[in-house]
Enzyme design. Structure first.
Site: not given
Length: 506
Positions: A270, A293, A354, A356, A282, A275, A352
């Site tokens: 990933k 991230d 995201e 996956r 967030k 993010d 959030d």
């Protein structure tokens, strides 16, 4: 710093410094006893006067010890002999390196490999010493105008092994340790870069540079948004559409197997270079750390460096799924339904969640390589931190033998993982009334439901998922990337290649 290995008795060492251990309470290790005997009890007399108790973290530097050829002897506290474990051993090595640098030593002969660490042989002790030594010297100061370089005079470390027949395994341990340490450093450097520099294009440039390096045996292909649209990677594209930075997926292919029919091992990382959470934004506190991230992608990059450096006889493909999740007029929304590359539809309940969505399309994409197995690595869920803290990476898999291999590699490397279950009850949590599945599973078991989601896109091969949300970086005073789980995955690949000498005790 240079490392080498030799076999010899301490009294014959003409070195700037010899390093030996002292246990609690003021008890000399076997090598220290030999030096004490040569010096007519000089060392033991100092201990009786209370100069050193032997606790982990203590040290005592002796100059011009009688009848000893070396200029100095460094006594290192090793704690209670029967309680010496892997964690303490690494602390001892770190203390040793720091002390040598503080005292101005340029070279030293280390006899700490004589210490008995339960279940660990000399290969493990030498390799861990190399990795720990390199880790203790790490600093990320590329972007500071005043770098304030630390004083590091230590240039050479020689590890002593008991017999000459162990020299070969010691040399292999140094080779492996240096390669893994370099991979960890590469992953940390990439992770620590700020998001205004490290975007998906930066990840792609690093992948290309790796392919261009001498004898890498790596080819790199970069897939941009236009090609993603043609392929139907709509979930991946949705995550990045609120950002001005293009989403790019970098595919690094290493061919080291002599068997032309050998299937590749595939690592998918990933790579959310920042993010914000998107529309489901967030909170401000700690949002700067969302540059981390992309640590899954950085891990893949670091491991590919290791594979290339060691020229492992495997076929390995590393995928860095790079993009940025930002709010904006073009950003995807809660309530959207996305058609993934696999054809399955996903209802977005939270933008959030995201990672996956990026990974599901990447996992479908790699089917074309007919993989031996696929492992994805992701800073995926805060729920994994709640479950396992910052000590263990979460491991979930659809194949028990693969899970056991990874757990074994985690135990060997000291880069720990813990397996979590995936049963039908958790799959039910990601059901959707409007699509094939939802991108969140509600409250409870968040690390597991996220993996359940990914597993729906990994049905055509053996697959494992490493959730590194709690282990990829540290917060607070020591803020920075850890480089995990480069060591775990490197060990896994060494085992697969039959190159490791770490399994058996002395």
């Amino acid at each position: 710093m240079e490392f080498s290995v030799k076999s010899g008795s301490p009294e014959k060492q003409r070195s700037a410094c010899i390093i030996v251990g002292v246990f609690e309470p003021r008890r000399l290790s076997s090598i220290a006893e030999q030096l004490d005997k040569i010096s007519d009890g000089y060392i033991s007399a100092l201990l009786r006067r209370g100069e050193l108790e032997g606790k982990v973290g203590q040290s005592l530097l002796l100059h011009h010890v009688p009848n000893v050829l070396s200029e100095r002897i460094l006594l290192i506290g090793c704690g209670k002999e029967r309680e010496l474990d892997e964690r303490q051993y690494k602390q001892i090595i770190q203390k040793t390196i720091n002390t040598l640098n503080e005292t101005g030593s340029m070279e030293a002969v280390c006899f700490l490999t004589e210490l008995h660490v339960k279940g660990r042989n000399n290969y493990w002790k030498v390799r861990q010493a190399v990795e720990t030594a390199k880790e203790s010297l790490y600093a990320f100061n590329q972007l500071k105008s005043n770098k304030n370089e630390l004083r590091r005079p230590l240039r050479k470390m020689v590890f002593n092994v008991p017999t000459r027949r162990e020299l070969t395994s010691g040399e292999r341990a140094i080779q492996h340790g240096l390669a893994i340490a370099a991979g960890i450093k590469a992953a940390k450097d990439l992770s620590n870069m700020p998001p205004n520099i490290c975007n998906a294009a930066y990840l792609a440039s690093q992948a290309r540079q790796l392919a261009d390096s001498a004898n890498s045996h790596i080819t790199t292909k970069v897939i941009g948004e236009e090609q993603m649209k043609e392929l139907g990677m709509n979930a991946y594209l949705a995550v990045g559409q609120g950002s001005q930075n293009e989403s790019l997926m970098s595919v690094m292919e290493y061919k080291g197997s002599s068997d032309k029919h050998a299937k590749p091992i595939i690592l998918v990382g990933k790579g959310l270079t920042f993010d914000s959470g998107g529309i489901s934004i967030k909170s401000a506190g700690g949002m700067d750390e969302m540059k981390y991230d992309m640590c899954g992608a950085a891990t893949v990059y670091g491991v590919m460096r290791v594979v290339s450096e060691l020229q492992l006889p495997l076929n390995v493909i590393g995928v860095m799924a790079g993009c940025e999740n930002m709010p904006g007029g073009r950003a995807y929304r809660p309530g959207d339904i996305l058609t993934t590359l696999s054809g399955q539809t996903v209802e977005v309940l939270n933008t959030d969640a995201e990672g996956r969505l990026v990974l599901c399309d990447a996992l479908t994409y790699v089917e074309r390589f007919d993989p031996e197995l696929v492992i994805d690595i992701a800073t995926l869920t805060g729920a994994c931190i709640t479950a396992l803290g910052n000590h263990y990476s979460g491991l979930l898999s659809n194949h028990n033998p693969l899970a056991h291999e990874l757990l074994n590699a985690s135990e060997q490397s000291g880069d720990r993982a813990w397996r979590l279950p995936m049963t039908d009850e958790f799959f039910e949590q990601i059901d959707s009334n409007f699509a094939d599945l939802a991108n969140t599973g509600g409250s409870g078991g968040g690390a597991i439901t996220a993996a359940c989601f990914l597993s729906r896109f990994a049905t055509k091969y053996h697959w494992a998922h490493l959730d590194i949300a709690g282990t990829a970086w540290r917060s607070g005073k020591t803020k920075g990337a850890t480089g995990r789980p480069v060591a775990l995955l490197s060990q896994f690949l060494l085992n697969r290649a039959g190159s490791a000498g770490i399994n058996n005790d002395d």
